[in-house]
Design an enzyme around this catalytic site. Structure first.
Site, PDB file in Angstrom:
ATOM      1  N   ASP A   7       0.798  -1.233   0.000  1.00 55.86           N
ATOM      2  CA  ASP A   7       0.000   0.000   0.000  1.00 55.86           C
ATOM      3  C   ASP A   7       0.829   1.282   0.000  1.00 55.86           C
ATOM      4  O   ASP A   7       0.288   2.359   0.286  1.00 55.86           O
ATOM      5  CB  ASP A   7      -0.966  -0.003   1.188  1.00 55.86           C
ATOM      6  CG  ASP A   7      -2.159  -0.917   0.941  1.00 55.86           C
ATOM      7  OD1 ASP A   7      -2.646  -0.945  -0.211  1.00 55.86           O
ATOM      8  OD2 ASP A   7      -2.587  -1.609   1.879  1.00 55.86           O
ATOM      9  N   ASP A  20      -7.092  -3.907  -5.690  1.00 56.65           N
ATOM     10  CA  ASP A  20      -6.729  -2.607  -5.111  1.00 56.65           C
ATOM     11  C   ASP A  20      -5.285  -2.199  -5.462  1.00 56.65           C
ATOM     12  O   ASP A  20      -4.946  -1.024  -5.524  1.00 56.65           O
ATOM     13  CB  ASP A  20      -6.840  -2.620  -3.582  1.00 56.65           C
ATOM     14  CG  ASP A  20      -7.996  -3.437  -3.043  1.00 56.65           C
ATOM     15  OD1 ASP A  20      -8.421  -4.396  -3.709  1.00 56.65           O
ATOM     16  OD2 ASP A  20      -8.465  -3.144  -1.939  1.00 56.65           O
TER      17      ASP A  20
HETATM   18  N1  GLY Z   1      -7.561  -1.408  -0.121  1.00 62.29           N
HETATM   19  C1  GLY Z   1      -8.494  -1.846   0.849  1.00 62.29           C
HETATM   20  C2  GLY Z   1      -9.875  -1.410   0.602  1.00 62.29           C
HETATM   21  O1  GLY Z   1     -10.221  -0.907  -0.449  1.00 62.29           O
HETATM   22  O2  GLY Z   1     -10.677  -1.597   1.480  1.00 62.29           O
END
Ligand code: GLY
Length: 397
Positions: free
Chosen positions: A118, A176
């Site tokens: 992330d 994501d």
């Molecule tokens: N990246 C985690 C979410 O979208 O909840």
């Protein structure tokens, strides 16, 4: 008479073409957008007074309504500083800049974090905006270090960056993760080192191959074999079930491929973004206000929560996608992004001044299957909403 009829049809046709063109911002939309940005500035100036120095705002507690915060190593840490930068850019308010500087410095330590995918969310939204706005070279160093950390998670056999070090999968990749690639394409531009861009393109290509179903909806998690690169599992983590279309996942994919087209000009990414947009906008269970339910296949629709965060991410992406397409298609994407913004900036989603723990938007969902963050504000809903509002202001001129 025939002539008159022809003239009438010609007039009708020209009217519909004019109607189908994206014109200057409608005055009522301009008012709504400015009002939402002013409200956002007001909310974040209040929020600044309530968030302890050691943490960052995340959401609101489902049980007692209090502010929930996060440490710097949580994936959402960069959104608060990022939103502050956007709001400073809009308002030129120096108190927002001072808070943005402080909060960006707070997140900096994560540049060496090799335990998460992330880093794009965390550092590109914070230090990336800081660098774009201030041009201070110290942010460039932070971003390049972050990009190097992110690349340590790339496995050439799989062709992807590993998303998580937890869960039932040996090598999980979530949709994501597309959002973290912008840090890498930027890093190539900033350093002239092609390897960052190569990792980003390879990840995007592998995801295009394995994450999508024939209708261009996407799985949330793909589990890979790290030695052979084979797909071992197709699952969900935050969606209704393994074969459902989790709303935020669809929005991450749409934004991710639109961004990858901007960054690379590879037409395959543009086509992918268009397919995802068409899946979302053509979905029979997309509500009339264009703010999706938390999952397009959620049991119990229409009596299930909406996800404003999915709406905000999709709105920002659709406004951009509209710029890379022509004619009716471009108008369709623009109008959909505009409609999403109109909904989010209205009383159903926009919090009143001083309410909602000073977050901007209400009614998002973090992870319904885990009964976590259901129908609450979320820091990233605010970030992408403000980004979309600024994009609308800039591009509708
Ligand atoms: N990246 C985690 C979410 O979208 O909840």
């Amino acid at each position: 008479m025939k002539k008159l009829q022809l003239l009438f049809f010609a007039l009708l046709l020209s009217c519909s073409i004019v109607h189908a063109q994206k014109g200057p911002a409608k005055p009522e939309m301009t008012r709504l957008v400015n009002n939402a940005l002013d409200r956002a500035v007001h909310q974040y100036k209040l929020m600044m007074q309530h968030v302890p120095d050691s943490v960052l705002p995340r959401t609101t507690s489902n049980t007692n309504g209090s502010l929930v915060t996060a440490k710097t190593n949580w994936w959402t840490a960069g959104f608060y500083p990022g939103t502050l930068w956007y709001l400073y850019e809009y308002s030129k308010d120096n108190t927002l800049k001072q808070e943005a500087l402080k909060r960006t410095a707070q997140v900096e330590r994560e540049k060496n974090n090799k335990g998460t995918h992330d880093l794009g969310f965390m550092l590109y939204c914070s230090a990336g905006n800081a660098y774009r706005i201030t041009k201070d070279p110290k942010y460039k160093d932070i971003l390049l270090t972050s990009a190097r950390s992110l690349c340590t998670r790339f496995n050439p056999k799989v062709g992807c960056i590993k998303s998580w070090d937890h869960g039932q999968w040996e090598f999980p990749v979530i949709i994501d993760n597309m959002m973290n690639l912008e840090l890498l394409t930027w890093a190539t531009r900033a350093s002239k080192d092609r390897s960052f861009d190569q990792v980003a393109r390879t990840h995007a290509n592998t995801t295009m191959k394995n994450h999508f179903r024939p209708d261009y909806s996407s799985y949330h998690v793909i589990g890979y074999d790290s030695t052979t690169g084979a797909v071992l599992a197709r699952n969900t983590h935050q969606g209704a079930n393994d074969t459902s279309a989790w709303s935020r996942g669809q929005a991450w994919g749409l934004y991710g491929y639109t961004m990858m087209y901007r960054e690379t000009k590879d037409k395959a990414y543009l086509e992918q973004a268009k397919h995802i947009a068409d899946f979302i906008l053509g979905h029979p269970r997309m509500p009339a206000d264009l703010i999706p339910y938390w999952d397009y296949d959620a049991p119990g629709i229409p009596n299930v929560p909406r996800d404003a965060s999915a709406g905000a991410v999709a709105a920002s992406a659709l406004l951009e996608l509209s710029r890379y397409t022509k004619g009716e298609l471009s108008v369709r994407y623009w109008n959909a992004g505009e409609k999403m913004l109109e909904s989010l900036a209205g009383p159903a989603y926009l919090a009143k001044e001083g309410e909602n723990n000073n977050f901007i938007l209400m009614h998002s969902v973090g992870s319904l299957p885990h009964n976590s963050e259901v129908d609450v504000p979320l820091t990233y809903a605010d970030y992408y909403f403000v980004e979309a509002l600024l994009r609308y202001k800039q591009w509708s001129k």
